[in-house]
Design a protein around this motif. Structure first.
Motif, short mmCIF file in Angstrom:
data_model
loop_
_atom_site.label_atom_id
_atom_site.label_comp_id
_atom_site.label_asym_id
_atom_site.label_seq_id
_atom_site.Cartn_x
_atom_site.Cartn_y
_atom_site.Cartn_z
N ALA A 97 0.89 -1.16 -0.03
CA ALA A 97 0.13 -0.07 0.01
C ALA A 97 1.00 1.24 -0.08
O ALA A 97 0.48 2.35 -0.82
CB ALA A 97 -0.92 0.01 1.10
N LEU A 98 1.99 1.25 0.72
CA LEU A 98 2.97 2.31 0.84
C LEU A 98 3.41 2.72 -0.67
O LEU A 98 3.90 3.91 -1.00
CB LEU A 98 4.06 2.38 1.75
CG LEU A 98 3.57 2.02 3.20
CD1 LEU A 98 4.89 1.69 4.11
CD2 LEU A 98 3.05 3.40 3.55
N ALA A 99 3.44 1.56 -1.67
CA ALA A 99 4.09 1.95 -2.89
C ALA A 99 3.02 2.36 -3.89
O ALA A 99 3.09 2.88 -5.02
CB ALA A 99 4.60 0.54 -3.41
N VAL A 100 1.67 2.49 -3.40
CA VAL A 100 0.66 3.06 -4.53
C VAL A 100 0.56 4.54 -4.38
O VAL A 100 0.47 5.18 -3.52
CB VAL A 100 -0.84 2.42 -3.80
CG1 VAL A 100 -1.96 3.11 -4.64
CG2 VAL A 100 -0.72 1.03 -3.87
N THR A 101 0.79 5.04 -5.67
CA THR A 101 0.80 6.32 -6.03
C THR A 101 -0.24 6.79 -6.90
O THR A 101 -0.69 6.06 -7.95
CB THR A 101 2.09 6.98 -6.34
OG1 THR A 101 2.53 6.14 -7.65
CG2 THR A 101 3.12 6.78 -5.21
N VAL A 102 -0.83 7.84 -7.07
CA VAL A 102 -1.63 8.73 -8.04
C VAL A 102 -0.94 10.02 -8.46
O VAL A 102 -0.85 10.63 -7.65
CB VAL A 102 -3.07 8.82 -7.62
CG1 VAL A 102 -3.89 9.32 -8.76
CG2 VAL A 102 -3.79 7.31 -7.43
N ASP A 103 -0.64 9.92 -9.68
CA ASP A 103 0.22 11.32 -10.25
C ASP A 103 1.26 11.60 -9.35
O ASP A 103 1.50 12.69 -9.18
CB ASP A 103 -0.85 12.35 -10.24
CG ASP A 103 -2.08 12.05 -11.17
OD1 ASP A 103 -1.66 11.49 -12.33
OD2 ASP A 103 -3.07 12.75 -11.09
N GLY A 104 1.79 10.53 -8.89
CA GLY A 104 3.29 10.59 -8.22
C GLY A 104 3.07 11.00 -6.85
O GLY A 104 4.26 11.10 -5.87
N GLU A 105 1.98 10.92 -6.28
CA GLU A 105 1.61 11.18 -4.95
C GLU A 105 1.14 10.11 -4.00
O GLU A 105 0.34 9.14 -4.81
CB GLU A 105 0.70 12.25 -4.66
CG GLU A 105 0.91 13.75 -4.90
CD GLU A 105 2.31 14.28 -4.23
OE1 GLU A 105 2.21 14.00 -2.99
OE2 GLU A 105 3.02 15.01 -4.88
N PRO A 106 1.72 9.78 -3.00
CA PRO A 106 1.13 8.59 -2.17
C PRO A 106 -0.50 8.51 -2.07
O PRO A 106 -1.17 9.64 -1.82
CB PRO A 106 1.72 8.71 -0.84
CG PRO A 106 2.78 9.62 -0.87
CD PRO A 106 2.37 10.46 -1.94
N LEU A 107 -1.24 7.75 -2.34
CA LEU A 107 -2.63 7.49 -2.08
C LEU A 107 -3.06 7.41 -0.81
O LEU A 107 -4.27 8.23 -0.24
CB LEU A 107 -3.23 6.33 -3.02
CG LEU A 107 -4.65 6.14 -3.00
CD1 LEU A 107 -5.36 7.43 -3.39
CD2 LEU A 107 -5.11 4.79 -3.56
N PHE A 108 -2.65 6.52 -0.14
CA PHE A 108 -3.18 6.10 1.12
C PHE A 108 -2.47 7.08 2.50
O PHE A 108 -1.23 7.15 2.41
CB PHE A 108 -2.88 4.85 1.77
CG PHE A 108 -3.82 3.81 0.66
CD1 PHE A 108 -5.00 3.76 0.84
CD2 PHE A 108 -2.91 2.97 -0.26
CE1 PHE A 108 -5.68 3.04 -0.17
CE2 PHE A 108 -3.45 2.16 -1.16
CZ PHE A 108 -4.82 2.33 -1.19
N ARG A 109 -3.15 7.70 3.33
CA ARG A 109 -2.69 8.55 4.30
C ARG A 109 -2.98 7.82 5.68
O ARG A 109 -2.29 8.42 6.76
CB ARG A 109 -3.31 9.98 4.23
CG ARG A 109 -3.27 10.80 2.85
CD ARG A 109 -1.73 10.47 2.48
NE ARG A 109 -1.12 11.11 3.35
CZ ARG A 109 0.57 10.86 3.45
NH1 ARG A 109 0.90 9.82 2.45
NH2 ARG A 109 1.37 11.38 4.11
#
Length: 323
Positions: free
Chosen positions: A187-199
């Motif tokens: 999950a830490l590796a998931v990004t959207v437009d270069g930004e991490p998705l999960f906070r």
């Protein structure tokens, strides 16, 4: 992020949240529900119990409440309470999507919930949650992500979740199973437009199951808020069920075993919010004592010796009956 409100809170209990898994529906896997809940587990009886807990939690400084689409009517009960208490505008509200409640308000059912992390389920459940909680929803989590969940690789879903984040709702996930650490790191590796998705990440961590600890520390270091669930191992670390070392420490400290179990989790430097799954006001009060339990090095060593093999722990959890 809404959790910034918790980070600046001055009361110790602000870092203990109230989870509604055990009171939003008549059946769940926690031990001793037969003595903790009324004989009448109808909708109105559990609505009243939930509101009693929310009243007590708010009065004692709790500021995070955790619900889910699959927790029966938990979102509905919470929404009713929030509408009746406009002064509680500092409560951070989290819910989850990805499981559909299917028990039809029965303690015994052929299927209690059905898991689906697909886009269609997200869209449906997001609308359902929105209809109940509206703009009070601060955090929306994917429920019980495992390392093989399509939610970790579905780019269209990720784009929709990023859109939700752009609207001001924090996006997170919860994990379960013996490979929680792998799911967290994926999950830490998931990004959207270069930004991490999960906070945020919510995971099971307790004196019996510590395997996700290193990954949760990595998540914290990456800027995620860590929420811990099942700190009492569904009742295995509370009351007379607790192992002897926990009961001995509790007796020395003048608190219940439940407080010691939760104090062990609160001691972790990466733990942002630790959930109480209390179903009575007395249980909640006992859980909140965790904030003042002193765990010195000798006590932590004794608690650390209780850890189980993750596979064995999760087999035991899977065998707990719904009651």
């Amino acid at each position: 992020m809404p959790f910034a409100r918790l980070a600046t809170a001055t009361t110790p209990t602000a870092h203990i949240g109230l989870g509604l898994a055990a009171v939003g529906r008549p059946g769940y896997i926690n031990l001793h529900r037969d003595r903790d809940l009324p004989g009448d587990r109808g909708v109105e009886a559990l609505r009243e119990r939930t509101h009693e807990l929310l009243d007590a939690a708010y009065a004692q400084g709790v500021r995070y409440v955790d619900a889910a689409r699959s927790y029966g009517r938990s979102e509905e009960f919470l929404a009713d309470w929030l509408k009746a208490h406009p002064e509680a505008d500092d409560v951070v509200v989290g819910s989850k999507w990805g499981y559909t409640y299917t028990a039809d308000w029965k303690v015994e059912a052929e299927a209690y919930e059905v898991k689906d992390h697909g886009l269609a389920t997200f869209l449906r459940q997001r609308a359902e949650t929105g209809a109940l909680l509206g703009d009070r929803l601060d955090l929306y989590q994917i429920h019980s992500v495992t390392v093989d969940s399509p939610a970790l690789t579905d780019r269209e879903l990720h784009a929709r979740l990023a859109g939700l984040a752009a609207e001001g709702v924090t996006v997170g996930l919860s994990t379960s199973g013996p490979r929680q650490a792998d799911a967290i790191r994926a999950a830490l590796a998931v990004t959207v437009d270069g930004e991490p998705l999960f906070r945020t990440v919510q995971a099971t961590f307790n004196a019996l199951e510590t395997s996700a600890g290193a990954a949760l520390a990595e998540a914290h270091d990456a800027g995620l808020t860590v929420i811990v669930k099942e700190g009492m191992a569904n009742g295995r670390l509370a009351g007379t069920e607790a192992p002897e070392p926990i009961r001995e420490i509790a007796a020395d400290a003048g608190v219940g075993a439940d407080a010691v179990a939760l104090a062990f989790v609160l001691y972790q430097p990466w733990a942002g919010v630790v959930l109480s799954g209390a179903v009575t006001v007395d249980q909640l009060a006992g859980n909140l004592h965790a904030a003042v339990v002193d765990l010195d090095e000798e006590r932590r060593f004794r608690l650390g010796a209780l850890v189980e093999d993750p596979e064995a722990y999760w087999r035991c959890r899977a065998a707990l009956p719904w009651a």
